[in-house]
Design a protein around this motif. Structure first.
Motif, PDB file in Angstrom:
ATOM      1  N   VAL A  19      -8.292  -1.224  -3.451  1.00 38.35           N
ATOM      2  CA  VAL A  19      -6.921  -1.715  -3.311  1.00 38.35           C
ATOM      3  C   VAL A  19      -5.992  -0.655  -3.885  1.00 38.35           C
ATOM      4  O   VAL A  19      -6.155  -0.234  -5.034  1.00 38.35           O
ATOM      5  CB  VAL A  19      -6.721  -3.054  -4.042  1.00 38.35           C
ATOM      6  CG1 VAL A  19      -5.249  -3.455  -4.031  1.00 38.35           C
ATOM      7  CG2 VAL A  19      -7.561  -4.143  -3.387  1.00 38.35           C
ATOM      8  N   ASN A  52      -5.365  -3.569   1.066  1.00 37.86           N
ATOM      9  CA  ASN A  52      -6.791  -3.772   0.813  1.00 37.86           C
ATOM     10  C   ASN A  52      -7.552  -2.923   1.827  1.00 37.86           C
ATOM     11  O   ASN A  52      -7.574  -3.239   3.021  1.00 37.86           O
ATOM     12  CB  ASN A  52      -7.153  -5.247   0.959  1.00 37.86           C
ATOM     13  CG  ASN A  52      -8.605  -5.513   0.612  1.00 37.86           C
ATOM     14  OD1 ASN A  52      -9.384  -4.588   0.388  1.00 37.86           O
ATOM     15  ND2 ASN A  52      -8.984  -6.779   0.556  1.00 37.86           N
ATOM     16  N   THR A  93      -1.327  -8.294  -0.282  1.00 41.86           N
ATOM     17  CA  THR A  93      -2.158  -7.691  -1.317  1.00 41.86           C
ATOM     18  C   THR A  93      -1.270  -7.044  -2.375  1.00 41.86           C
ATOM     19  O   THR A  93      -0.283  -6.378  -2.041  1.00 41.86           O
ATOM     20  CB  THR A  93      -3.097  -6.626  -0.718  1.00 41.86           C
ATOM     21  OG1 THR A  93      -3.922  -7.229   0.277  1.00 41.86           O
ATOM     22  CG2 THR A  93      -3.980  -6.002  -1.795  1.00 41.86           C
TER      23      THR A  93
END
Length: 751
Positions: free
Chosen positions: A610, A633, A623
């Motif tokens: 990430v 991600n 995310t």
């Protein structure tokens, strides 16, 4: 295999079907190698002796994935650097960026070319470890062979060999007099020359000298100044002195020097990559201010680019036979590296952000080896130490016009400092013959490394630009120590005569490091658990060679490059998984015809990763990174510089003539799409492509050789690497391209 794209599956299957029919990578031996069979007289495939396991043995008896290319094959291809042989080695990807060699093996390599960065693929010349990847581009002349070891080499090579190792072995001095020279003339005003001379001074002392000069005009233009860019002007020289006072003692002294001064290694504009937080595309600032897209091979810069590099070093190798089976070896070396590159982060017609890269490195290394070679044991025990000091910087004045202000330069960006490394290791590896067919290999290495950094980083919008003005921002000082034990266990078994199967487990370790000039904490070490199965075979009475390998890697804390602000930095990806298949085939159905095929299928993916992208501040919409910033991600994304498949097909046919021979060689290379960043952006990639080369060589018995060549016959523009530049400039994509179509004639003579 369920996840293979249909096209890759078909290609991979075709490669393995070739085992029963034809196919490819010829591992040619240097004609001067005493261990090489004479393929012209025997009609069989020549063998080649390698030192991949720090002892001399046939490449077919080495239980690991190693490709070897001899000096004759290098001369046939006109190879002058690593980029010339990348297609000949499955899983190897080589590109050049800002003067740095980007080496990738099986998806692992260097993903960051900022000052102080190191590759995950070790580069060695004559046993000497080269820390700086820029120096890896300066070593291809008077070469006996190239060995490429694929997969982690944590035991025998250790430092920075999680992806593998590239070993260059140059020709040693000879007591008989040998000499040779070559001259190449081609398009783009190419004039390359090489020469060597080797002779015995006495019965116990021999010398060898070799040199190389490379010159060609630019492959592109700076459209604002009408100056050539991507030209080359380099000179190199190497000298070696060999002492053999008796049958037990050998002393080899060597020194080399390389200099390059031209207008290469400048950024090219590839397009736009930026988006606002709401997803609206961003036009690069340079175009908004009236700039132009000069095309992928040209640039539009107010300032002409410049590239200056100097590398030199010396080594002393002392070998002593304690007994007939036991020997001691000492290798002492010093390397110095310096380069300065002047480029432009906005090469599209408006002077906004010129940038300079500079680095100076001084490296000392010492290795001791104790080798036991008996009918039952092949043991290597050793110790290694290295000390290196690096001073580097990235600096660029910034035009306030970029932010809507007046056309006035401020001091702008500076990042640099000093990085010191001390590394030490002890290692041992033994290959024990359980029976005459079955052997067990056990090895281990303990590596210790300490890095200390004193760096500075600043973006000065207040002070007017003054060339050479000193940096006055505070110095950030930090240090950290890393250590790891990397074992290896392997079995190899002779299924039949000249057919060997092997299996191994090993660990690899690359120490953590600092992003020089970022004032950020140290990265974690990169570690890998690797499993490999392989088969090496010589069949049909020496007319077919078939080598296969399959592997699985589990990576943790993989060090991945990205742009952060104006700086190229490394960060730790959580995990990655890599597995694949590789094949190398050579078929010699008749005496004068050789067909080769090497192919690789690679599945290299992030398992967990990430991270934020400054060119797309909105992230993927759902995310957040560990700091709560919108991010992406990247689990499942392909690793950079890791095409899903590559295929290299070659054929060579010789016709015997009264005074010599005429040889025609053709090569065709296919590669799947190559992504240049972990974000897997289509504009930041090289789509799938193929490329062809052709060579025609006339050899006379007198030692004269004439070779006509055409490379990149289709004159395709192939991107070698790329990155997204600063968001302050609207996130343009900048990168480098491979050479266009080149052709010429080489005249060479050996005696």
């Amino acid at each position: 295999m369920a996840h293979l794209p249909l096209r890759a599956a078909v290609l991979c299957g075709a490669a393995f079907i070739a085992l029963g029919s034809s196919p490819v990578l010829a591992q040619d031996s240097h004609p001067k190698s005493p261990a090489a069979a004479d393929p012209q007289s025997s009609g069989t495939i020549a063998d080649i002796v390698v030192t991949a396991q720090k002892r001399a043995e046939s490449v077919q008896n080495t239980p690991l994935a190693v490709s070897a290319i001899g000096g004759a094959a290098l001369a046939q291809r006109g190879a002058t650097d690593l980029t010339s042989i990348a297609s000949a080695v499955p899983g190897l990807n080589v590109s050049e960026q800002v003067g740095q060699a980007r080496l990738t093996l099986r998806g692992i390599g260097v993903d960051n070319i900022s000052t102080g960065a190191e590759s995950s693929v070790a580069f060695n010349q004559d046993g000497v470890f080269f820390s700086r990847s820029a120096a890896a581009l300066a070593s291809f002349y008077d070469v006996e062979r190239v060995e490429v070891l694929r997969g982690p080499q944590g035991t025998l090579y250790g430092r920075n060999a999680t992806g593998g190792s590239v070993n260059i072995i140059t020709n040693r001095p000879t007591f008989s007099t040998k000499a040779g020279t070559s001259l190449t003339y081609g398009n783009y005003d190419t004039i390359n020359t090489e020469a060597y001379y080797s002779t015995g001074l006495t019965d116990t002392v021999a010398v060898r000298f070799a040199g190389q000069i490379q010159n060609h005009a630019g492959y592109g233009k700076n459209v604002l100044t009408d100056t050539d860019i991507d030209d080359k002007h380099s000179q190199a020289v190497r000298g070696q002195l060999l002492f053999e006072p008796n049958t037990r003692l050998t002393i080899l002294l060597g020194a080399d020097y390389y200099h390059q001064n031209d207008r290469s290694n400048t950024y090219h504009y590839f397009g736009a990559a930026g988006f606002t937080a709401t997803g609206t595309p961003i036009t690069p600032t340079g175009l908004l201010l009236g700039g132009v897209d000069p095309g992928p091979r040209n640039v539009a810069s107010v300032r002409d680019p410049a590239n200056n590099a100097q590398f030199w070093g010396a080594r002393a190798v002392i070998s002593f036979k304690l007994t007939d089976h036991l020997s001691l070896r000492s290798l002492s070396a010093y390397r110095s590296s310096h380069y300065l590159v002047n480029s432009d982060l906005n090469p599209i017609g408006v002077n906004l952000f010129p940038i300079d890269f500079g680095e100076t490195s001084n490296e000392y290394s010492q290795e001791f080896q104790l080798n036991l070679d008996t009918s039952r044991n092949k043991l290597v025990v050793g110790a290694f130490y290295m000390h290196e000091d690096i001073d580097g910087f990235i600096q660029g004045p910034f035009n306030l016009r970029t932010l809507g202000g007046p056309s006035s330069f401020v001091q702008g960006f500076y990042s640099g400092g000093h990085l010191k490394t001390d590394a030490a290791a002890i290692f041992a590896q033994d290959s024990f013959s359980i029976t005459h067919k079955l052997r067990l290999t056990l090895g281990g290495r303990y590596s210790w490394e300490r890095k200390g950094v004193a760096d500075q980083s600043d973006f000065d919008f207040a002070d007017a630009y003054v060339p050479g003005a000193p940096v006055t921002v505070p110095v950030h000082v930090a240090s950290k120590t890393f250590g790891s034990f990397t074992p290896k266990i392997g079995l190899d078994y002779n299924i039949a005569e000249k057919v060997m199967a092997y299996a191994s487990y090993s660990k690899g370790f690359k120490a953590g490091t600092f992003n020089l000039g970022s004032a950020s904490p140290a990265l974690n070490p990169e570690k890998v658990n690797a499993y490999e199965l392989g088969l090496k075979s010589t069949l049909l009475d020496g007319h077919l060679r078939a080598n296969l390998s399959g592997f699985y890697y589990d990576y943790s804390d993989l060090q991945v490059g990205k742009v952060q602000g104006q700086l190229l930095v490394l960060e730790n990806a959580a995990a990655a998984q890599i597995y694949g298949l590789e094949s190398e085939f050579t078929l010699k159905p008749v005496r004068d015809l050789t067909i080769g095929l090497n192919a690789s299928w690679l599945h290299g993916r992030f398992k967990r990763y990430v991270t934020a992208d400054q060119a797309r501040p909105g992230g993927d919409g759902h995310t957040l990174d560990e700091n709560g910033v919108p991010a992406f991600n990247l689990a499942g994304n392909t690793l950079p510089q890791s095409p899903n498949y590559t295929i290299d097909l070659s054929a060579e046919y010789s016709v015997h003539l009264p005074n010599g021979s005429l040889t025609l060689r053709g090569e065709s290379y296919w590669s799947d799409q190559v992504y240049f960043s972990a974000f897997n952006l289509q504009p930041m990639s090289q789509p799938a492509y193929n490329q062809q080369n052709a060579y025609l060589t006339y050899r006379l018995k007198s030692g004269l050789r004439l070779t006509g060549f055409v490379r990149n016959i289709g004159n395709k523009t192939i991107r070698a690497s790329g990155q997204v530049a600063s968001a302050l400039l609207g996130s343009p994509i900048l990168g480098f391209v491979k050479p266009p179509r080149t052709y010429g004639l080489t005249v060479a003579f050996d005696y």
